[in-house]
Design an enzyme around this catalytic site. Structure first.
Site, PDB file in Angstrom:
ATOM      1  CD  GLU A 166      -1.771  -2.398   1.467  1.00  0.00           C
ATOM      2  OE1 GLU A 166      -2.658  -3.270   1.363  1.00  0.00           O
ATOM      3  OE2 GLU A 166      -0.605  -2.651   1.855  1.00  0.00           O
ATOM      4  CG  HIS A 194     -11.219  -7.642   6.600  1.00  0.00           C
ATOM      5  ND1 HIS A 194     -10.462  -8.374   7.475  1.00  0.00           N
ATOM      6  CD2 HIS A 194     -10.655  -7.813   5.373  1.00  0.00           C
ATOM      7  CE1 HIS A 194      -9.492  -8.995   6.805  1.00  0.00           C
ATOM      8  NE2 HIS A 194      -9.582  -8.672   5.534  1.00  0.00           N
TER       9      HIS A 194
END
Length: 668
Positions: free
Chosen positions: A407, A474
């Site tokens: 990322e 998540h």
């Protein structure tokens, strides 16, 4: 021609078919940063500059690399690469003004030393976190490749910086995508005071290229002819055959990390050994032995450079200090953007939230031919939520790019694309994973325009939120991490219509935008949405319901919880304000509603402490206190991570607590 070395030389120079004129030019190019540094050390002792990172003893690297590159190719230097700046012929008074924090510098007094960039001279400066410029170089090189430009990008790091994750991510990305990046490692022996023996175990840092399939070389960083000729050959090869190359320059830092650090931690014998390898003194002896330089010529070169330094230093010193202007400071945080308005019109169709995001993204790809989407599994697979399904067939893999799981490096690559005037959308597979890319977002993208006027034309899509049984990693809604950071825009729609129009505007906006999309809304919310391209302005809230009893402020899934509550209790006459954008925030709409109703409740999915609701409540208390008939009420999730089980998750979320708190507020 044969290598020649005199008894006064500790470095074996080779002319390598360079002309006498070229050899003298390299000497002058190295001499200039050395003489500037010697002057800066005097000014530092006089208190006329605040800090200095010395590159004395390392001039051959920055000089040789810069001379080997074309003037229209980007270089991303670090503290000790003054030769890059002088090699690109930046007027010295501008450098001196930069170091004195004056307006003729490159950051309007907002940053110091070499923490700046300049498009004019194709130099992109570092930030103190060291690693991010490596990924930015990837982005610049990617833009060159996409535009079929035969150019390379050079980026510098020290041996200490190669331990950072950014280094490994950038190398991996460049390797996988065959990006023409010249990774330059200046191995100068110490990371501040930590010797290389305590930083890595491989024999040579160049060996790290092998693990990424990157060809690598070791060069004597104090030998200017070796640096210049070998880098020139590599650069020419990389232009014709785009690929990354890693070069380790063996050198030494003769002064402290910065001057206050000193060098007491370095053994005397090591200092003496490297002092004998001074790149300028050795090269000077070589030129004299070759009959290319006379003492009087050397003196003339030095006198000319010193005169230039004194002249430009006088000009910079005579410049007045920065005039403080709060309006300018606030205005420069973002690049000015006038949203081009495209009104919603034409045929509509009922689509899901997820379809609206996909449609908005697709139409933006059609509208902006230089827009690139990057993310994990977004190409043939279509992303884990299938938002980019079919995009590869329509736009190709050059513009719809699967990325390695890195990322940080991909955010930096997006920044590099912006340096080259391109747009990008980065998909975080889940908003939770943005923590792995946090540094370049909050320290590079957010600050770059304020620091030196470079925009970050990047949208980061953030699938977020609980209610889907996905557990602690998540399910987070982490918008508060970014609303706190000046320079970022934060958008959080609750409906398909808003999602499509706001995404289009976010992509048009040249500033970095964090675009939150609640996963629980993806397939549960449907709405009539125009099929054609349209935009909605950022920073404008939507008044969904009107009433005089209470103001309800929310965004994202919270809007739907509030709507459900009001539908179940139609006797409650409330203003329901859907913020849509958290930064910029529609303060006028908030105040107007609060002044009308006198009571306000703010609902967010995030846990209460430190969330956006806290700031809005404080603003209302400060600005609308006399209109309030009750304390401002905040409702949010529990102060725990997001749990997995359905029962625990329902207790965690504030939906039921909101109903109770709303009733209590009405009864106050």
């Amino acid at each position: 021609m044969e290598s020649r070395i005199s008894q006064n030389q500790a470095i074996n120079f080779n002319r390598n078919n360079l002309s006498g004129e070229q050899l003298i030019f390299l000497y002058q190019a190295m001499l200039k940063p050395r003489l500037i540094e010697e002057k800066m050390l005097i000014l530092l002792r006089q208190g006329r500059i605040s800090k200095w990172f010395s590159g004395i003893g390392q001039e051959a690297i920055a000089t040789g690399v810069t001379m080997a590159m074309n003037d229209d190719e980007y270089i991303l230097p670090m503290h000790r690469n003054l030769g890059v700046f002088t090699g690109r012929k930046i007027p010295l008074y501008r450098l001196f003004s930069q170091w004195q924090g004056k307006a003729s510098g490159f950051t309007k007094g907002r940053d110091r030393s070499f923490h700046f960039g300049t498009q004019e001279f194709k130099i992109i400066g570092m930030i103190s976190h060291l690693g991010p410029q490596l990924g930015v170089a990837d982005g610049i090189a990617l833009a060159h490749k996409l535009k079929n430009e035969k150019k390379i990008t050079a980026v510098f790091t020290g041996e200490g910086g190669t331990s950072e994750g950014d280094f490994h991510e950038a190398l991996n990305i460049a390797s996988v995508w065959d990006l023409p990046v010249l990774f330059c490692i200046e191995n100068n022996g110490y990371g501040l005071s930590t010797p290389t023996s305590e930083q890595f175990r491989c024999e040579h840092l160049a060996d790290r290229g092998k693990g990424y399939g990157v060809e690598s070389y070791i060069i004597d960083g104090n030998n200017i002819t070796e640096v210049y000729t070998k880098i020139s050959a590599l650069a020419e090869s990389m232009r014709e055959d785009p690929r990354p190359v890693l070069v380790e320059f063996k050198t030494f830092r003769m002064r402290g990390h910065e001057e206050a650090s000193g060098t007491k931690y370095v053994p005397n014998e090591l200092m003496e050994e490297w002092a004998q390898k001074d790149p300028i003194e050795n090269y000077r002896s070589f030129l004299i032995s070759e009959g290319l330089l006379k003492e009087e010529e050397d003196k003339q070169y030095r006198d000319t450079i010193k005169a230039e330094i004194d002249e430009h230093l006088q000009k910079a010193s005579a410049e007045p200090g920065i005039e403080v202007n709060q309006t300018n400071e606030l205005n420069d945080v973002y690049q000015v953007f006038q949203n081009q308005k495209f009104d919603p019109k034409g045929k509509t169709e009922e689509i899901r939230f997820i379809d609206a995001v996909s449609q908005g993204l697709r139409q933006s790809m059609q509208r902006h031919e230089d827009l690139v989407i990057m993310g994990q599994d977004i190409a043939e697979y279509g992303g884990v939520f299938k938002i980019t399904e079919g995009f590869v067939e329509d736009f190709g893999k050059e513009r719809v790019r699967n990325t390695p799981i890195c990322e940080s490096g991909i955010v930096e690559t997006a920044m590099g694309l912006s340096v080259k005037g391109m747009k990008s959308v980065v998909e975080m597979q889940f908003s939770d994973f943005v923590s792995s890319g946090f540094n370049p977002i909050v320290n590079y993208l957010a600050k770059v325009h304020y620091r030196w006027g470079q925009n970050a034309d990047v949208v980061i899509r953030m699938p977020c939120g609980a209610g889907v049984g996905a557990g602690p990693f998540h399910s987070q809604t982490n918008e508060a991490w970014f609303t706190k950071t000046p320079g970022l825009k934060v958008v959080y729609p609750a409906f398909p219509f808003d999602a499509k129009g706001l995404l289009a505007s976010a992509i048009n906006d040249p500033n970095p935008v964090m675009f939150f999309e609640h996963k629980a809304l993806y397939r549960s919310i449907r709405q009539e949405v125009p099929t054609e391209y349209y935009t909605l302005p950022l920073g404008k809230a939507a008044l969904l319901k009107e009433g005089k009893e209470v103001t309800i402020i929310s965004y994202g899934a919270g809007v739907h919880w509030a709507l459900e509550t009001l539908e179940e209790q139609p006797d409650i006459k409330a203003d329901l304000l859907d913020l849509r954008s958290l930064e910029p925030l529609d303060v006028e709409a908030i105040y107007a509603s609060v002044k009308k109703t006198g009571k306000v409740i703010i609902l967010q999915e995030d846990s209460i402490f430190g969330g956006i609701a806290s700031d809005i409540a404080a603003m209302i208390s400060e600005e609308c206190f006399k209109y309030l008939d009750a304390p401002v009420k905040r409702v949010g999730s529990l102060q725990t991570p997001v749990p997995f089980s359905k029962a625990l998750e329902e207790e965690y979320l504030p939906k039921q607590r909101f109903r109770t708190a709303l009733q209590q507020l009405l009864e106050y």
